[in-house]
Scaffold this motif. Structure first.
Motif, PDB file in Angstrom:
ATOM      1  N   VAL B 239       0.841  -1.195   0.000  1.00 28.61           N
ATOM      2  CA  VAL B 239       0.000   0.000   0.000  1.00 28.61           C
ATOM      3  C   VAL B 239       0.880   1.251   0.000  1.00 28.61           C
ATOM      4  O   VAL B 239       0.587   2.235  -0.682  1.00 28.61           O
ATOM      5  N   GLN B 240       1.954   1.169   0.745  1.00 26.84           N
ATOM      6  CA  GLN B 240       2.863   2.307   0.809  1.00 26.84           C
ATOM      7  C   GLN B 240       3.391   2.664  -0.575  1.00 26.84           C
ATOM      8  O   GLN B 240       3.378   3.827  -0.984  1.00 26.84           O
ATOM      9  N   GLN B 263      -1.696   1.916  14.787  1.00 28.30           N
ATOM     10  CA  GLN B 263      -0.528   1.618  13.952  1.00 28.30           C
ATOM     11  C   GLN B 263      -0.607   2.378  12.631  1.00 28.30           C
ATOM     12  O   GLN B 263      -1.660   2.461  12.024  1.00 28.30           O
ATOM     13  N   ILE B 264       0.519   2.898  12.218  1.00 25.81           N
ATOM     14  CA  ILE B 264       0.586   3.576  10.935  1.00 25.81           C
ATOM     15  C   ILE B 264       0.668   2.518   9.832  1.00 25.81           C
ATOM     16  O   ILE B 264       1.526   1.642   9.868  1.00 25.81           O
ATOM     17  N   ILE B 265      -0.267   2.624   8.885  1.00 24.29           N
ATOM     18  CA  ILE B 265      -0.268   1.669   7.769  1.00 24.29           C
ATOM     19  C   ILE B 265       0.586   2.200   6.622  1.00 24.29           C
ATOM     20  O   ILE B 265       1.303   1.457   5.959  1.00 24.29           O
ATOM     21  N   SER B 266       0.474   3.487   6.426  1.00 31.40           N
ATOM     22  CA  SER B 266       1.230   4.074   5.337  1.00 31.40           C
ATOM     23  C   SER B 266       1.516   5.526   5.684  1.00 31.40           C
ATOM     24  O   SER B 266       0.705   6.181   6.347  1.00 31.40           O
ATOM     25  N   MET B 267       2.664   5.996   5.242  1.00 25.23           N
ATOM     26  CA  MET B 267       3.028   7.376   5.521  1.00 25.23           C
ATOM     27  C   MET B 267       3.877   7.873   4.362  1.00 25.23           C
ATOM     28  O   MET B 267       5.006   7.447   4.183  1.00 25.23           O
ATOM     29  N   VAL B 268       3.256   8.747   3.571  1.00 27.49           N
ATOM     30  CA  VAL B 268       3.956   9.255   2.396  1.00 27.49           C
ATOM     31  C   VAL B 268       4.295  10.718   2.636  1.00 27.49           C
ATOM     32  O   VAL B 268       3.450  11.485   3.093  1.00 27.49           O
ATOM     33  N   LEU B 298      13.755  16.122   2.104  1.00 31.02           N
ATOM     34  CA  LEU B 298      14.167  15.630   3.425  1.00 31.02           C
ATOM     35  C   LEU B 298      13.200  16.064   4.529  1.00 31.02           C
ATOM     36  O   LEU B 298      13.331  15.659   5.673  1.00 31.02           O
ATOM     37  N   PHE B 299      12.232  16.891   4.179  1.00 28.07           N
ATOM     38  CA  PHE B 299      11.272  17.415   5.155  1.00 28.07           C
ATOM     39  C   PHE B 299      10.146  16.399   5.305  1.00 28.07           C
ATOM     40  O   PHE B 299       9.450  16.070   4.344  1.00 28.07           O
ATOM     41  N   ASN B 300       9.989  15.874   6.498  1.00 24.25           N
ATOM     42  CA  ASN B 300       8.993  14.812   6.702  1.00 24.25           C
ATOM     43  C   ASN B 300       7.614  15.436   6.903  1.00 24.25           C
ATOM     44  O   ASN B 300       7.170  15.682   8.022  1.00 24.25           O
ATOM     45  N   ARG B 301       6.936  15.674   5.803  1.00 19.12           N
ATOM     46  CA  ARG B 301       5.701  16.459   5.840  1.00 19.12           C
ATOM     47  C   ARG B 301       4.602  15.894   6.740  1.00 19.12           C
ATOM     48  O   ARG B 301       3.932  16.664   7.414  1.00 19.12           O
ATOM     49  N   PRO B 302       4.365  14.592   6.782  1.00 17.89           N
ATOM     50  CA  PRO B 302       3.232  14.100   7.594  1.00 17.89           C
ATOM     51  C   PRO B 302       3.285  14.558   9.047  1.00 17.89           C
ATOM     52  O   PRO B 302       2.238  14.758   9.662  1.00 17.89           O
ATOM     53  N   VAL B 303       4.469  14.702   9.612  1.00 19.56           N
ATOM     54  CA  VAL B 303       4.521  15.106  11.016  1.00 19.56           C
ATOM     55  C   VAL B 303       5.086  16.507  11.214  1.00 19.56           C
ATOM     56  O   VAL B 303       4.980  17.069  12.300  1.00 19.56           O
ATOM     57  N   MET B 304       5.700  17.064  10.170  1.00 14.07           N
ATOM     58  CA  MET B 304       6.357  18.361  10.363  1.00 14.07           C
ATOM     59  C   MET B 304       5.672  19.518   9.634  1.00 14.07           C
ATOM     60  O   MET B 304       5.830  20.675  10.029  1.00 14.07           O
ATOM     61  N   ALA B 305       4.937  19.227   8.571  1.00 13.63           N
ATOM     62  CA  ALA B 305       4.330  20.311   7.795  1.00 13.63           C
ATOM     63  C   ALA B 305       3.077  20.803   8.492  1.00 13.63           C
ATOM     64  O   ALA B 305       2.315  20.026   9.053  1.00 13.63           O
ATOM     65  N   SER B 306       2.871  22.114   8.447  1.00  9.89           N
ATOM     66  CA  SER B 306       1.673  22.645   9.083  1.00  9.89           C
ATOM     67  C   SER B 306       0.728  23.219   8.029  1.00  9.89           C
ATOM     68  O   SER B 306       1.156  23.868   7.081  1.00  9.89           O
ATOM     69  N   TYR B 307      -0.514  22.899   8.198  1.00  9.32           N
ATOM     70  CA  TYR B 307      -1.563  23.414   7.300  1.00  9.32           C
ATOM     71  C   TYR B 307      -2.706  23.894   8.173  1.00  9.32           C
ATOM     72  O   TYR B 307      -2.809  23.540   9.342  1.00  9.32           O
ATOM     73  N   ARG B 308      -3.578  24.626   7.533  1.00  9.14           N
ATOM     74  CA  ARG B 308      -4.872  24.833   8.189  1.00  9.14           C
ATOM     75  C   ARG B 308      -5.759  23.655   7.835  1.00  9.14           C
ATOM     76  O   ARG B 308      -5.707  23.154   6.713  1.00  9.14           O
ATOM     77  N   PRO B 309      -6.566  23.219   8.760  1.00 12.25           N
ATOM     78  CA  PRO B 309      -7.360  22.006   8.483  1.00 12.25           C
ATOM     79  C   PRO B 309      -8.473  22.263   7.469  1.00 12.25           C
ATOM     80  O   PRO B 309      -8.977  21.324   6.859  1.00 12.25           O
ATOM     81  N   GLY B 310      -8.859  23.512   7.307  1.00  8.81           N
ATOM     82  CA  GLY B 310      -9.966  23.789   6.392  1.00  8.81           C
ATOM     83  C   GLY B 310     -11.244  23.094   6.857  1.00  8.81           C
ATOM     84  O   GLY B 310     -11.453  22.898   8.063  1.00  8.81           O
ATOM     85  N   SER B 311     -12.049  22.674   5.914  1.00  9.76           N
ATOM     86  CA  SER B 311     -13.364  22.141   6.258  1.00  9.76           C
ATOM     87  C   SER B 311     -13.324  20.842   7.037  1.00  9.76           C
ATOM     88  O   SER B 311     -14.322  20.458   7.652  1.00  9.76           O
ATOM     89  N   THR B 312     -12.171  20.116   6.979  1.00 10.86           N
ATOM     90  CA  THR B 312     -12.124  18.875   7.753  1.00 10.86           C
ATOM     91  C   THR B 312     -12.322  19.163   9.233  1.00 10.86           C
ATOM     92  O   THR B 312     -12.767  18.304   9.986  1.00 10.86           O
ATOM     93  N   PHE B 313     -12.060  20.400   9.623  1.00 12.79           N
ATOM     94  CA  PHE B 313     -12.189  20.773  11.029  1.00 12.79           C
ATOM     95  C   PHE B 313     -13.645  20.832  11.451  1.00 12.79           C
ATOM     96  O   PHE B 313     -13.959  20.731  12.643  1.00 12.79           O
ATOM     97  N   LYS B 314     -14.529  20.998  10.483  1.00 11.54           N
ATOM     98  CA  LYS B 314     -15.962  21.091  10.800  1.00 11.54           C
ATOM     99  C   LYS B 314     -16.469  19.842  11.506  1.00 11.54           C
ATOM    100  O   LYS B 314     -17.431  19.887  12.283  1.00 11.54           O
ATOM    101  N   LEU B 315     -15.810  18.703  11.224  1.00 12.60           N
ATOM    102  CA  LEU B 315     -16.211  17.454  11.885  1.00 12.60           C
ATOM    103  C   LEU B 315     -16.072  17.596  13.393  1.00 12.60           C
ATOM    104  O   LEU B 315     -16.946  17.191  14.165  1.00 12.60           O
ATOM    105  N   ILE B 316     -14.951  18.161  13.816  1.00  6.30           N
ATOM    106  CA  ILE B 316     -14.721  18.313  15.260  1.00  6.30           C
ATOM    107  C   ILE B 316     -15.705  19.320  15.842  1.00  6.30           C
ATOM    108  O   ILE B 316     -16.266  19.117  16.924  1.00  6.30           O
TER     109      ILE B 316
END
Lengths: 427, 665
Positions: B239-240, B263-268, B298-316
């Motif tokens: 899957v990765q 558990q992390i299944i995949s991390m791109v 070399l920048f590990n985006r999944p844990v280091m990159a910052s974004y605004r969540p946008g509409s996904t935040f509406k769930l919370i």
């Protein structure tokens, strides 16, 4: 005739046994010092120092037999002749000697190298003994009686100095013991010892503290002195001595910087602080102390030494042979060696004292003194108590000349001692 | 009279003997400083480096292992060489290289071995070894290289390299020495202590010139090296790699989590690089190229990159609203009297419909009710109290917190509270109307892809999560770190999740993500469109599947790809299908996504301000006081500011309407 009695009956077996023990221990340690786990050679292999030492031991045995066979009067009679021959050799070596390690002190005869300086000890001993055998000579009354002794000592010392063998020359200091026994006033060696002690103390501590301490001690001495002694000049004597000592303390700086040569100063400074020059002069002392210190109580075992192999300690089989003993056999091993030497020297003193002739007694003291001085300086140097002076450890260090000269020196005395019951006292 | 002097003489001799014995006793027995270990220079400790532990995927497939390589050493004085030309040919070097290598080795030492050629492969070694019998003076030293079965997971696994000067100086206990290898990033760094194993020690003898003279005491005191512990991951290598191929030519992240375990299944982290390139003798060259690459592989985006969540935040927002009781599943809101814009969609008369259509005014109203829930008359005070209460609820979802994943440099994100705004405006000088952008996941909110994947996992679990982690087993016992077994509750009751999940199903079936639905798999998802100043919006999608028995929760971020439904949702759903059914039916969509090239849309920083480091800027930027909710962190993750200050001074009002229009997709 009494003299037809076998020599074996009268020879002092205790000395002979100690001598043999020293040779054997020395030989095994020479083998350990040259032993290389990668390219092992037999201890009988003439290509290494141990094999050669065995050869020297064999030839020394032949020499000893000769000495024991030759009439004991020969040595006394021919004392000055032997002295003259050695002086001649010392002159020859200056012009014809081969250069080994910066000193022109070796004569090459075929495959064998000889060092006349080693035999000068024997020659001087015989010459001094012969001179002092004259009962008219008195060392505690007449100053002019010292002049011939000074001459006997100075001539070879000067020649040895010219061939750059300072170590061998310093050995002549051992004759102070003989002269003391024969009447030299006690204050002369005392001044020597106190002077050397003051030199070292001055280098270690602040000069003003030492001066203060001397004044305090002088005050105590005067205070405790019997009144009569004080009145008879003890007061002024003490004050003069104290000031003389303070003078020495302040003169040391001058002495160190202006009198001594650079490498000599270095050797004294290293004695006090080996780390001051760890890769230069200090190297030998540090490596030597590491080797001995790492031996512990029982040592690492025969041939198991590591510091004394692989060339960390220089001159392992000659001047620093004691390191091998210390590393592989530990404190037990070094203690045995120290005991052997002290026993040998003390026994020689005892033997010397029982001689009936003054010649024999003086010669006995000469032998004891020379062996003692070598022991004092060589062992002291490996454990950091003496400056590094390249003289061998008698009977232990590798080397034909030194083994021969010590053996001859010792066994001439044993031969004379063996004849003691048949000689008449002359002094 | 003189005869008595013999006692003085014997006394003196005995005194010297006693002094020497005492001195010897001191040196040999009392003084420890000469013991063999501390001062010996003839005994050398030779350290044997063990193999690092291997890393496995969730099905036991090997991901990382070690390949033995051989360093060729030369001892110049031993070299006997008849045919130098043939020697050079077999080694594949020029005569010129040979000469310079030899002279360098001779300059170092003629008697000690020095490095001639580094890291020869087994094949090279085999071919060279044959001819080595003809040449003396050369020897081989075995070492090992990290090897990766697939060119993937570079940032997650991290790399291993020689320890740096700084690391050497900083280490607490002096374990590493110069020239040692150490895990520098990713799993290799976090699990360094487990992976490195136990070093062996050999004592060998050497002479004063440092030449080897055989083992000491026949090796009695030597200790064997013990290989490092193996690590077991929850990663699915297949899957990765599939996710990698979908993220090709895009900048962004994929994080897939198994909700039941964390558990992390995949991390791109896209763009990525082949980890083998940093595990070769060309490390420095390759590393320099990666460090220079403007897309920052070399920048590990999944844990280091910052974004605004946008509409996904509406769930919370919806979940908190339901839990706090400010809305019911049947609550409806219209677009009336709302400062945020929206798009045309059917009426949002329930929570589910609000989620499905991602209605901005709906969540504006929910957030308004949450903030003013406390009935305090003064709106300033009410906002302050309300925001802190809201903050505490949201924080339980891991927003603005470090989750504690077993990867280095996890970015905390940002979840503003009262203090945060007080710093900008002053205490009680701000109210709801200043912060309403938070309601739709904009404003000062900052999250990482990992956090949003974790939010998907929370919803999948209906209320709790386990800390996401890469490694779930260490060593033969496969022991799990206790913190990864700890259940984190969010405080939202399970029944409150159902309307939200219903809305997420709707989003995938008929809403913003309808174009990427998968036949036969029930997926609940939510798109997001993250505003940023540099180029087009970022496309975000979080989802989990299957709805009734969630096996995968996923977050996909694609930078500058536009709305959530355009790139992130299709990629996420393809990955879900691949994971759940091991095959993909919608080949057309798959091909379109693989071919999609967004690299030209990514706006790169043109120049850097000299003398300023990246991290410093990041820190400055997060703290940057600004009255405008839209302003902070409008930037490409990990990228420095553009040199153009005009971009920063752009009037906020000019962005706002556009933002409000676009963002509800």
């Amino acid at each position: 005739m009494a003299e037809s009695k076998p020599i074996t009956k009268n020879v002092d077996w205790m000395v002979v046994l100690i001598y043999i023990a020293c040779l054997m221990i020395g030989w095994l340690n020479i083998y350990a010092a040259v032993y290389n786990p990668e390219t092992q050679t037999s201890m009988f292999d003439l290509s290494n120092n141990a094999g050669k030492q065995l050869m020297w031991i064999g030839t020394a045995a032949l020499l000893i037999i000769c000495i024991l066979v030759i009439d004991y009067k020969f040595y006394e009679t021919f004392s000055f002749v032997i002295y003259a021959v050695v002086i001649f050799l010392l002159v020859v070596v200056l012009f014809a000697g081969s250069n080994i390690n910066g000193s022109r002190s070796w004569i090459k005869l075929g495959g064998i190298s000889l060092q006349p300086a080693e035999f000068s000890k024997l020659a001087v001993s015989l010459a001094i003994s012969k001179y002092l055998s004259d009962p008219a000579i008195s060392l505690n009354r007449k100053l002019k009686d010292y002049y011939p002794i000074m001459g006997i000592l100075a001539l070879p010392a000067f020649l040895i100095l010219l061939s750059n063998e300072t170590g061998s020359m310093l050995v002549f200091a051992s004759f102070a013991i003989v002269l003391y026994r024969e009447g030299m006033p006690g204050f002369i060696p005392a001044i020597g010892i106190i002077g050397a002690a003051l030199l070292i103390i001055t280098l270690l501590f602040v000069k003003w503290y030492i001066a203060g301490a001397i004044i305090v001690i002088a005050g105590l001495v005067i205070w405790l002195m019997p009144v009569m002694t004080r009145r008879r000049g003890g007061l002024w004597a003490t004050i003069i001595v104290a000031f003389a000592m303070i003078g020495i303390v302040f003169g040391v700086d001058f002495f160190m910087n202006n009198v001594l040569q650079k490498h000599q100063r270095g050797r004294i400074m290293v004695l006090l602080d080996p780390d001051s020059d760890p890769r230069g002069i200090g190297w030998n002392v540090i490596q030597s102390k590491i080797a001995i210190g790492s031996g512990g109580i029982t040592g690492k075992g025969f041939l198991q030494g590591t510091q004394t192999k692989f060339d960390f300690v220089p001159e392992q089989s000659t001047d620093f042979i004691f390191c091998t003993v210390g590393e592989e056999h530990g404190f037990l091993g070094t203690a045995v060696v120290v005991f052997l030497f002290i026993a040998l020297i003390s026994r020689l003193v005892v033997l010397a004292e029982r001689q009936r002739s003054r010649f024999a007694r003086v010669y006995g003291y000469c032998v004891a003194g020379i062996i003692f001085f070598h022991f004092l300086v060589n062992v002291g140097m490996t454990i950091g108590l003496m400056p590094v002076i390249g003289i061998p450890l008698p009977f232990f260090s590798y080397g034909g000349s030194s083994l021969w000269s010590f053996s001859v020196l010792l066994f001439i005395f044993l031969k004379i001692d063996a004849q003691r019951p048949f000689t008449l006292s002359r002094g | 009279m003189l005869e008595s002097r013999r006692f003085v003489i014997i006394g003196f001799i005995a005194l010297v003997g006693v002094i020497y014995l005492l001195r010897l006793f001191y040196l040999q027995v009392l003084d420890e400083s000469y013991s063999i270990e501390s001062s010996s220079n003839s005994i050398k400790r030779v350290t044997e480096i063990p193999f690092r532990g291997q890393i496995y995927d969730r099905y036991g497939k090997l991901i990382v292992y070690n390949t033995p390589v051989y360093d060729l050493l030369v001892t110049p004085y031993k070299v006997r060489m008849d045919d130098t030309l043939r020697f050079c040919q077999v080694l594949g070097i020029q005569r010129r290289d040979f000469d310079s290598l030899m002279s360098a080795a001779s300059a170092y030492s003629r008697v000690k071995p020095s490095l001639f050629l580094r890291q020869l492969s087994k094949e090279d070694f085999a071919s060279i070894q044959d001819i080595m019998v003809d040449y003396s003076g050369f020897e081989f030293a075995k070492s090992s290289l990290r090897t990766y079965t697939a060119p993937t997971l570079a940032n997650t696994l991290g790399y291993v390299s020689e320890i740096t000067k700084g690391q050497l100086d900083k280490q607490e206990e002096p374990y590493y020495r110069q020239g040692d290898y150490i895990g520098q990033s990713g799993v290799e760094r976090i699990y360094e202590n487990e992976l490195r194993g136990k070093r062996g020690t050999k004592f060998v003898m050497q002479n004063v010139a440092g030449v080897y003279k055989g083992p000491w005491k026949n090796g009695e005191l030597d200790t064997m090296a013990v290989a490092g512990e193996n690590l077991y991951t929850g990663l699915d290598l297949e899957v990765q790699q599939y996710a990698d191929s979908l993220m090709l030519n895009k900048v962004g992240s994929v994080v897939a989590i198994e909700p039941k375990t964390g558990q992390i299944i995949s991390m791109v982290s896209a763009p990525t690089y082949d980890p083998n390139s940093l595990a070769s003798r060309y490390f420095s060259k390759n590393f320099a190229a990666l460090a220079r690459n403007p897309y920052k592989p070399l920048f590990n985006r999944p844990v280091m990159a910052s974004y605004r969540p946008g509409s996904t935040f509406k769930l919370i927002q919806a979940l908190i609203g339901l839990q706090e009781g400010v809305i019911t599943p049947g609550s409806g809101f219209t677009h009336a009297n709302c400062p945020v814009g929206c798009h045309n969609h059917p009426a949002t008369s329930t929570v589910a419909l609000g989620v499905t259509h991602s209605c901005n005014p709906y969540f504006y109203n929910v957030f308004r009710r949450l903030i003013y829930k406390n009935n305090i008359k003064n709106t300033f005070k009410a906002s302050a109290v309300g925001l802190d209460a809201w903050h505490d609820d949201i924080a339980k979802f891991g927003i603005g917190q470090r989750l504690g994943i077993d990867l280095p440099s996890e970015y905390k994100g940002n979840l503003p509270d009262k203090k945060y705004y007080d710093r900008f405006y002053g205490e009680y000088r701000w109210k709801f109307s200043n912060i309403y952008s938070l309601s739709i996941g904009e404003g000062e909110l900052l999250i990482t892809p990992l956090k949003m994947a974790n939010v998907a996992a929370i919803i999948a679990n209906r209320g709790y999560f386990y800390t996401p982690h890469v490694i779930h087993g260490v060593g033969d016992k496969k022991s799990v770190k206790p913190e990864f077994l700890e259940k984190h509750e969010t405080g939202v009751e399970p029944h409150n999740f159902e309307p939200v999940i219903e809305g997420m199903i709707g989003a995938v079936e008929a809403g913003t993500a309808r174009r990427s639905r998968v036949e036969g798999i029930s997926i609940a998802g939510k798109t997001g469109t993250s505003q940023n100043k540099r180029g087009d919006d970022h496309s975000i999608f979080i989802a989990f599947a299957p709805v009734d028995d969630p096996k995968i929760a996923i977050a996909v971020f694609v930078e500058n790809a536009g709305a959530g439904g355009s790139a992130a949702a299709p990629i996420a759903n393809l990955i879900i299908e691949k994971y759940l059914s091991r095959k993909v039916t919608n080949k057309a969509l798959e091909e379109r996504m693989m071919k999609l090239d967004l690299m030209s849309k990514v706006v790169l920083p043109t120049t850097k301000k000299p003398g300023e480091t990246e991290t410093k800027k990041k820190a400055e930027e997060v703290k940057k006081p600004t009255g405008d909710p839209n302003d902070p962190a409008n930037r490409l993750p990990g990228a420095p500011h553009p040199a153009n200050p005009a971009a920063m001074r752009k009037p906020v009002t000019a962005i706002l309407p556009k933002q409000s229009q676009q963002k509800a997709l």
